[in-house]
Design an enzyme around this catalytic site. Structure first.
Site, PDB file in Angstrom:
ATOM      1  N   CYS A   2       0.650  -1.279   0.069  1.00 46.11           N
ATOM      2  CA  CYS A   2       0.047   0.098   0.027  1.00 46.11           C
ATOM      3  C   CYS A   2       0.857   1.214  -0.034  1.00 46.11           C
ATOM      4  CB  CYS A   2      -1.040   0.113   1.133  1.00 46.11           C
ATOM      5  SG  CYS A   2      -1.649  -1.607   1.571  1.00 46.11           S
ATOM      6  N   ARG A  27       1.523   2.079  -5.943  1.00 44.23           N
ATOM      7  CA  ARG A  27       1.438   0.848  -4.936  1.00 44.23           C
ATOM      8  C   ARG A  27       0.199   0.067  -4.447  1.00 44.23           C
ATOM      9  NH1 ARG A  27       6.028   1.135  -2.076  1.00 44.23           N
ATOM     10  NH2 ARG A  27       5.219  -0.047  -0.372  1.00 44.23           N
ATOM     11  N   TRP A  76      -3.755  -1.677  -1.253  1.00 45.06           N
ATOM     12  CA  TRP A  76      -3.851  -2.652  -2.116  1.00 45.06           C
ATOM     13  C   TRP A  76      -4.142  -4.051  -1.045  1.00 45.06           C
ATOM     14  CZ3 TRP A  76      -3.426  -3.699  -6.950  1.00 45.06           C
ATOM     15  CH2 TRP A  76      -3.309  -4.804  -7.422  1.00 45.06           C
ATOM     16  N   ASN A 100       0.895  -0.614   6.083  1.00 45.15           N
ATOM     17  CA  ASN A 100       1.559  -1.193   4.927  1.00 45.15           C
ATOM     18  C   ASN A 100       2.241  -2.451   5.427  1.00 45.15           C
ATOM     19  OD1 ASN A 100       2.444  -2.186   2.143  1.00 45.15           O
ATOM     20  ND2 ASN A 100       3.980  -0.929   2.439  1.00 45.15           N
ATOM     21  N   GLY A 101       1.517  -3.599   4.973  1.00 45.78           N
ATOM     22  CA  GLY A 101       2.188  -4.975   5.602  1.00 45.78           C
ATOM     23  C   GLY A 101       1.168  -5.977   5.917  1.00 45.78           C
ATOM     24  N   GLU A 482       8.544 -20.306 -20.117  1.00 42.61           N
ATOM     25  CA  GLU A 482       8.243 -18.926 -19.782  1.00 42.61           C
ATOM     26  C   GLU A 482       9.478 -18.000 -20.065  1.00 42.61           C
ATOM     27  OE1 GLU A 482       7.258 -15.440 -17.396  1.00 42.61           O
ATOM     28  OE2 GLU A 482       6.259 -17.312 -18.521  1.00 42.61           O
ATOM     29  N   LYS A 486       8.844 -14.527 -22.219  1.00 39.93           N
ATOM     30  CA  LYS A 486       9.282 -13.196 -21.851  1.00 39.93           C
ATOM     31  C   LYS A 486      10.081 -12.564 -23.042  1.00 39.93           C
ATOM     32  CE  LYS A 486       7.610 -12.348 -18.465  1.00 39.93           C
ATOM     33  NZ  LYS A 486       6.586 -13.210 -18.700  1.00 39.93           N
ATOM     34  N   GLU A 489       7.516 -11.468 -25.681  1.00 38.09           N
ATOM     35  CA  GLU A 489       6.738 -10.325 -25.170  1.00 38.09           C
ATOM     36  C   GLU A 489       7.475  -8.968 -25.530  1.00 38.09           C
ATOM     37  OE1 GLU A 489       3.663 -11.490 -21.513  1.00 38.09           O
ATOM     38  OE2 GLU A 489       5.932 -11.979 -21.195  1.00 38.09           O
ATOM     39  N   HIS A 505      12.900 -34.574 -32.043  1.00 37.85           N
ATOM     40  CA  HIS A 505      11.722 -34.986 -32.825  1.00 37.85           C
ATOM     41  C   HIS A 505      11.234 -33.925 -33.784  1.00 37.85           C
ATOM     42  CE1 HIS A 505      11.459 -38.549 -30.601  1.00 37.85           C
ATOM     43  NE2 HIS A 505      11.647 -37.942 -29.311  1.00 37.85           N
ATOM     44  N   LYS A 604      -2.110  -5.778 -20.024  1.00 36.41           N
ATOM     45  CA  LYS A 604      -1.838  -6.359 -18.771  1.00 36.41           C
ATOM     46  C   LYS A 604      -2.537  -7.551 -18.342  1.00 36.41           C
ATOM     47  CE  LYS A 604       0.545  -7.123 -15.135  1.00 36.41           C
ATOM     48  NZ  LYS A 604       2.013  -8.006 -15.378  1.00 36.41           N
TER      49      LYS A 604
HETATM   50  C1  BG6 Z   1      -1.458 -11.215 -20.581  1.00 35.00           C
HETATM   51  C2  BG6 Z   1      -0.511 -10.764 -19.828  1.00 35.00           C
HETATM   52  O1  BG6 Z   1      -2.421 -10.119 -20.925  1.00 35.00           O
HETATM   53  O2  BG6 Z   1      -2.208 -12.190 -19.643  1.00 35.00           O
HETATM   54  C3  BG6 Z   1       0.420 -11.436 -19.398  1.00 35.00           C
HETATM   55  O3  BG6 Z   1       0.306  -9.612 -20.513  1.00 35.00           O
HETATM   56  C4  BG6 Z   1      -0.138 -12.739 -18.266  1.00 35.00           C
HETATM   57  O4  BG6 Z   1       1.736 -11.230 -18.582  1.00 35.00           O
HETATM   58  C5  BG6 Z   1      -1.615 -13.070 -18.960  1.00 35.00           C
HETATM   59  O5  BG6 Z   1       0.455 -13.694 -18.015  1.00 35.00           O
HETATM   60  C6  BG6 Z   1      -2.485 -13.880 -17.989  1.00 35.00           C
HETATM   61  O6  BG6 Z   1      -2.954 -12.699 -16.866  1.00 35.00           O
HETATM   62  P1  BG6 Z   1      -3.422 -13.149 -15.648  1.00 35.00           P
HETATM   63  O7  BG6 Z   1      -3.936 -11.923 -14.990  1.00 35.00           O
HETATM   64  O8  BG6 Z   1      -4.551 -13.909 -15.812  1.00 35.00           O
HETATM   65  O9  BG6 Z   1      -2.292 -14.008 -14.739  1.00 35.00           O
END
Ligand code: BG6
Length: 609
Positions: A2, A27, A76, A100-101, A482, A486, A489, A505, A604
């Site tokens: 927070c 935050r 948060w 916050n905590g 992953e 990354k 992306e 294969h 996001k």
């Molecule tokens: C995408 C994000 O839109 O959704 C990724 O860019 C994320 O980073 C994926 O892993 C799944 O999102 P969430 O919020 O369901 O984990």
């Protein structure tokens, strides 16, 4: 995570507090509030609202809070859904607190206080402390700071805590343990905040509180001491960052800041849940007995899906319950064979992803139990789930998920140990060993991050590659996926993650001296096999970037470049092996001049299909 602010001085506190909270909204932003001492009445004026800060500003337009001493908070949620009742400040008898905590022993304290006749108006852990301070004042504590010390001697957990009291109108007191807190030195006025951005427009001279420190703030100055009351002196530091830099804590991008926040995100996600004294795990009071379960189905999208793949390893090896992992966008349309004896674990950082939400609804329509893992309290998926294990990573701003991924791994490890103990498969000694190793992960991550550095040299070498391959075995296979995600992306380079055993294969056809191949080769049960895969790649002139366990001299001779991580057991390796891949992708994307925090074509959270 927070945002907290405080002000004491000659000026009106409200605009200064609101300005500070605006700078801290990254935050947390699910609710906000202020408490300001009204000099006319000597009473605390309190205003709280749900939603973004602008809602609080609207409430303050309707009902201003005059006064020169005040505290503020942007939330948060960790304990208790976002609501006006759960918003901070929490006040009891003229004592108001913002926090916050996480207080780990809050339920026990709440029961004691209720037995003493005290009533609670929120679901939060924070409200406890307002009662404890009021109780200490009632029992004769001579000063507000003394009452705070009495209260803190009873709590266990992480806190940045700030207090104002009608009975002590000229001061603010505060304390820090594990959560950040900064004092801002003004001319005849003093500031307090979780982070520097909140006060930069007023002062650049700050004092950072250290663990276990307490501060008394008055307009003329501050007094620092430890929890026992011994005075502490510390020189101030001058901050040269601009406000935007400060929000990123001096990092050039939120993504890099979030990569470095992972040790704290894991520590906060484990906080209050590991029970070494009973070699067990508490899922915030939720009991999950696997003996009645036919199987577990993990559903998610994107990075969360990769966390699910590692969750399968953890749950199957510790609880011996069969697990399936499904892409939510496929699961929802497949009329899945699922029912009341199955558990669906829905993993979603945002808790709002449309495909995962629909998968949960589909599972519920089949009478299936649903447990969610999410980073946002009371978001859509947790709201329709039987229970939720929240990750406490704080808001994740960078579109490419980093700290929420490893926090999800921590949540899955907690669930697996919890289920393992109840299935009878995981015995106390082994559980104790795992709990000790898990508790040590934040420190290991800190060591790994500082040893890895910025990998700019690696980025310079590989930034122009057209294709990348990532390969791994066991718990490193999902990390290969992953790592590839990354890189895709944020660098826009074509990259594929593959189970190393699959190379021969097909994918090995892609290998030549233009294709960097990232080989995840930490010490462990698959080591010899992965080394032979590495040799196959080298035989086709592939450029090998290896991720290896510190001290593995053999690997150093076999790869063009090695990214080292500390030695841990295979179930814990993903917490560490993902770090060099996050940093390498980041460094390559920066070297290519891309907008790392807001990469093209991505969002996001995808809340529409
Ligand atoms: C995408 C994000 O839109 O959704 C990724 O860019 C994320 O980073 C994926 O892993 C799944 O999102 P969430 O919020 O369901 O984990």
């Amino acid at each position: 995570m927070c945002g907290i602010v405080g002000y004491v001085g000659p000026r009106q506190a409200t605009p200064i507090l609101v300005g500070g909270l605006r700078r801290l909204e990254y935050r947390g932003y699910d609710s906000a509030g202020l408490a300001v001492l009204d000099p006319r009445t000597g009473k605390l004026g309190i205003s709280r609202s749900v939603g973004k800060l602008v809602e609080l500003e609207r409430a303050l337009e309707r009902q201003p809070l005059p006064g020169h001493v005040g505290i503020g908070h942007t939330r948060w949620a960790t304990h208790g859904r976002p609501s006006e009742a759960n918003a901070h400040p929490h006040s009891v008898n003229g004592v108001a607190v913002v926090h916050n905590g996480i207080f780990e022993n809050y339920l026990e304290l709440k029961r004691r206080l209720q037995a003493a006749g005290r009533e609670f108006s929120s679901e939060t852990d924070t409200e406890i402390v307002a009662h404890l301070i009021d109780e200490a004042l009632g029992a004769g504590a001579p000063t507000l700071v003394e009452a705070l010390r009495v209260a803190l001697s009873q709590v266990v957990g992480a806190y940045a805590l700030v207090v104002v009291s009608e009975r002590h109108p000229d001061e603010i007191v505060a304390a820090k343990n594990a959560s950040p807190l900064v004092i801002g030195l003004g001319n005849g006025e003093m500031f307090l905040a979780s982070d520097v951005p909140a006060m930069l427009e007023h002062t650049r001279d700050v004092v950072f509180l250290e663990e276990g420190e307490v501060v008394e703030l008055r307009a003329a100055g501050f007094k620092l001491s430890n929890l026992a009351g011994a005075p502490i002196t510390r020189p101030s530091r001058r901050i040269l960052w601009d406000a935007v830099q400060a929000e990123k804590n001096g990092y050039p991008h939120f993504m890099l800041k979030e990569i470095h926040e992972q040790p704290r995100a894991i520590a906060d996600t484990l906080r209050g849940r590991l029970q070494p004294e009973t070699s067990d795990v508490d899922l915030d009071g939720y009991e999950l007995d696997p003996r009645s379960l036919r199987r577990v189905v993990l559903v998610a999208c994107g990075t969360s899906f990769h966390a699910g793949l590692i969750g399968k390893f953890m749950i199957e090896s510790l609880a011996r319950v069969p697990c399936e992992v499904d892409l939510a966008s496929e699961f929802r349309y497949r009329d899945p064979v699922i029912g009341p004896n199955d558990l669906l674990i829905a993993i979603s950082q945002s808790g709002e992803t449309a495909d995962t939400l629909a998968a949960v609804k589909e599972a519920r329509a089949h009478g299936c139990r649903v447990l969610a893992i999410s980073n946002v309290v009371d978001s859509a998926i947790p709201r329709i789930s039987e229970a939720t294990v929240y990750t406490h990573a704080g808001p994740e701003i960078g579109v490419a998920s980093t700290k929420c991924f490893t926090a999800q791994l921590a949540a899955l490890a907690l669930i697996a140990i919890h289920m393992g103990r109840r299935s009878g498969h995981l015995k106390a000694p082994e559980a104790a060993r795992l709990i000790t190793e898990l508790a040590a992960i934040p420190a290991r991550m800190t060591t790994a991050l500082s040893a890895l550095g910025d990998l700019k040299d690696v980025a310079a070498r590989y930034r122009d590659a057209r294709d990348f391959l990532f390969i791994g075995r066991g718990t490193s296979f999902p990390i290969a996926l992953e790592g590839a995600l990354k890189l895709k992306e944020i660098s826009y380079i074509h990259a594929e993650g593959y189970a190393a055993g699959e190379m021969k294969h097909g994918p090995i056809a892609l290998v030549d001296d233009g294709v960097p191949v990232v080989v995840l080769a930490p010490r462990g049960p698959h080591y010899d096999k992965i080394i032979s895969n590495l040799v196959q790649v080298r035989a086709r002139n592939g450029r090998v970037i290896a991720v290896g366990t510190e001290g593995d001299t053999q690997l150093a001779d076999m790869a063009e470049c090695v990214l080292w991580v500390p030695d841990v057991s295979p179930l814990m390796q993903p917490f560490l092996t993902v770090l060099p891949l996050q940093i390498m992708s980041y460094a390559i994307a920066v070297a290519r001049g891309n907008d790392v925090d807001q990469p093209r074509n991505l969002a996001k959270s995808v809340t529409v299909e």
